[in-house]
Design a protein around this motif. Structure first.
Motif, short mmCIF file in Angstrom:
data_model
loop_
_atom_site.label_atom_id
_atom_site.label_comp_id
_atom_site.label_asym_id
_atom_site.label_seq_id
_atom_site.Cartn_x
_atom_site.Cartn_y
_atom_site.Cartn_z
N LEU A 10 0.81 -1.21 0.00
CA LEU A 10 0.00 0.00 0.00
C LEU A 10 0.85 1.27 0.00
CD1 LEU A 10 -2.88 -1.04 2.41
CD2 LEU A 10 -2.96 -0.83 -0.09
N LEU A 11 2.13 1.15 0.36
CA LEU A 11 3.03 2.30 0.34
C LEU A 11 3.95 2.29 -0.88
CD1 LEU A 11 3.96 2.48 4.12
CD2 LEU A 11 2.34 3.90 2.85
N SER A 12 3.72 1.38 -1.81
CA SER A 12 4.54 1.32 -3.02
C SER A 12 4.15 2.47 -3.95
CB SER A 12 4.37 -0.02 -3.73
OG SER A 12 3.07 -0.12 -4.27
N SER A 13 5.00 2.73 -4.93
CA SER A 13 4.77 3.88 -5.81
C SER A 13 3.48 3.75 -6.62
CB SER A 13 5.97 4.08 -6.74
OG SER A 13 6.12 2.95 -7.57
N ASN A 14 3.20 2.57 -7.15
CA ASN A 14 1.96 2.39 -7.92
C ASN A 14 0.72 2.57 -7.04
OD1 ASN A 14 3.30 1.91 -10.29
ND2 ASN A 14 3.32 -0.30 -10.04
N ALA A 15 0.76 2.04 -5.82
CA ALA A 15 -0.38 2.18 -4.93
C ALA A 15 -0.56 3.63 -4.49
CB ALA A 15 -0.21 1.27 -3.71
N ILE A 16 0.54 4.35 -4.27
CA ILE A 16 0.43 5.77 -3.89
C ILE A 16 -0.19 6.58 -5.02
CG2 ILE A 16 1.81 7.84 -3.42
CD1 ILE A 16 3.59 6.10 -1.66
N GLN A 17 0.16 6.26 -6.27
CA GLN A 17 -0.47 6.95 -7.40
C GLN A 17 -1.98 6.69 -7.42
OE1 GLN A 17 1.62 5.64 -10.88
NE2 GLN A 17 3.47 6.79 -10.37
N ALA A 18 -2.37 5.45 -7.16
CA ALA A 18 -3.80 5.13 -7.13
C ALA A 18 -4.48 5.84 -5.97
CB ALA A 18 -4.00 3.63 -7.02
N HIS A 19 -3.82 5.89 -4.80
CA HIS A 19 -4.38 6.61 -3.65
C HIS A 19 -4.59 8.08 -4.00
CE1 HIS A 19 -3.70 3.17 -1.16
NE2 HIS A 19 -2.40 3.34 -1.00
N LEU A 20 -3.58 8.71 -4.56
CA LEU A 20 -3.69 10.13 -4.89
C LEU A 20 -4.79 10.40 -5.90
CD1 LEU A 20 0.07 11.22 -5.08
CD2 LEU A 20 -1.60 11.79 -3.31
N LEU A 21 -4.87 9.59 -6.92
CA LEU A 21 -5.88 9.79 -7.96
C LEU A 21 -7.29 9.60 -7.40
CD1 LEU A 21 -6.64 10.12 -11.00
CD2 LEU A 21 -6.55 7.63 -11.10
N CYS A 22 -7.53 8.49 -6.76
CA CYS A 22 -8.88 8.17 -6.29
C CYS A 22 -9.31 9.05 -5.12
CB CYS A 22 -8.98 6.70 -5.92
SG CYS A 22 -8.85 5.62 -7.37
N LEU A 23 -8.43 9.26 -4.16
CA LEU A 23 -8.80 10.09 -3.01
C LEU A 23 -9.01 11.55 -3.42
CD1 LEU A 23 -6.57 8.57 -0.19
CD2 LEU A 23 -9.02 8.26 -0.58
N THR A 24 -8.22 12.04 -4.36
CA THR A 24 -8.43 13.41 -4.84
C THR A 24 -9.79 13.53 -5.52
OG1 THR A 24 -6.05 13.67 -5.17
CG2 THR A 24 -7.48 15.22 -6.33
N LEU A 25 -10.13 12.56 -6.37
CA LEU A 25 -11.44 12.58 -7.01
C LEU A 25 -12.57 12.49 -5.99
CD1 LEU A 25 -11.04 10.42 -10.22
CD2 LEU A 25 -11.76 12.79 -10.09
N ILE A 26 -12.40 11.61 -5.00
CA ILE A 26 -13.44 11.47 -3.99
C ILE A 26 -13.62 12.77 -3.20
CG2 ILE A 26 -13.99 10.32 -1.80
CD1 ILE A 26 -12.81 7.74 -3.04
N VAL A 27 -12.53 13.41 -2.81
CA VAL A 27 -12.61 14.66 -2.05
C VAL A 27 -13.22 15.77 -2.90
CG1 VAL A 27 -11.20 16.49 -1.01
CG2 VAL A 27 -10.75 14.10 -0.45
N LEU A 28 -12.77 15.92 -4.14
CA LEU A 28 -13.30 16.98 -5.00
C LEU A 28 -14.79 16.79 -5.29
CD1 LEU A 28 -10.42 17.55 -7.57
CD2 LEU A 28 -11.14 19.05 -5.72
N LEU A 29 -15.18 15.57 -5.62
CA LEU A 29 -16.60 15.32 -5.91
C LEU A 29 -17.45 15.46 -4.65
CD1 LEU A 29 -16.25 12.32 -8.38
CD2 LEU A 29 -16.94 14.66 -8.92
N SER A 30 -16.92 15.03 -3.50
CA SER A 30 -17.68 15.17 -2.24
C SER A 30 -17.87 16.63 -1.88
CB SER A 30 -16.96 14.45 -1.11
OG SER A 30 -16.88 13.08 -1.37
#
Length: 172
Positions: A10-30
């Motif tokens: 979950l702290l790997s580079s690919n997972a961090i990219q997915a975290h940033l993308l999805c969490l940013t979308l969730i926060v902005l849409l919310s």
């Protein structure tokens, strides 16, 4: 090769990219939905993002596992390939000696039946092939410079060992 724990994945580079993308979308849409200045598709976009987030992490985890499996298979292949090549070349050399012996017997038989090859009785050529076969069986390198030359075989200690492989010290 041990698998990485879930926390490290979950702290790997690919997972961090997915975290940033999805969490940013969730926060902005919310935030857009909460403030009330939304378009009708924002709620569906938020639902889609919330559903896609764990699916995307699962796909990344699966891809990571496949890469680990490929690394293990490559390690096994790099260790066993030189021995397999040595065995294959040894079988080809033995097979060619059997072929030479068969040709020599055929030429000797044909020569004694009266077959002449360019003014040379065929049994002389058969005896020549028999001598070449006997030298090969005796251990003389009759394939010198050819594709079956034993000097071109990989040395017995040529395969990589686990200790010689590069160690990945990156915590990702």
């Amino acid at each position: 090769m041990t698998r990485r724990p879930l926390k490290q994945f979950l702290l790997s580079s690919n997972a961090i990219q997915a975290h940033l993308l999805c969490l940013t979308l969730i926060v902005l849409l919310s935030l857009s939905i909460w403030e009330g200045n939304t378009q009708p598709d924002y709620k569906w976009g938020l639902l889609f993002t919330i559903i896609v987030y764990p699916v995307l992490l699962g796909l990344l985890w699966w891809s990571d596992r496949l890469e680990e499996q490929e690394a293990v298979e490559h390690l096994i292949e790099s260790i066993t390939e030189p021995e397999r090549l040595r065995r294959k070349r040894r079988v080809w050399r033995r097979g060619s000696l059997i072929f030479f012996f068969g040709i020599s017997v055929a030429f000797v038989y044909a020569g004694h039946q009266g077959v002449v090859i360019e003014l040379l009785p065929a049994h002389y050529l058969g005896y020549f092939f028999f001598v070449v076969t006997a030298l090969g069986v005796a251990g003389v390198n009759i394939w010198r410079g050819g594709p079956l030359d034993p000097r071109m075989d990989p040395p017995p200690g040529d395969s990589e060992t686990v200790d010689e492989l590069p160690v990945d010290t990156d915590p990702e």
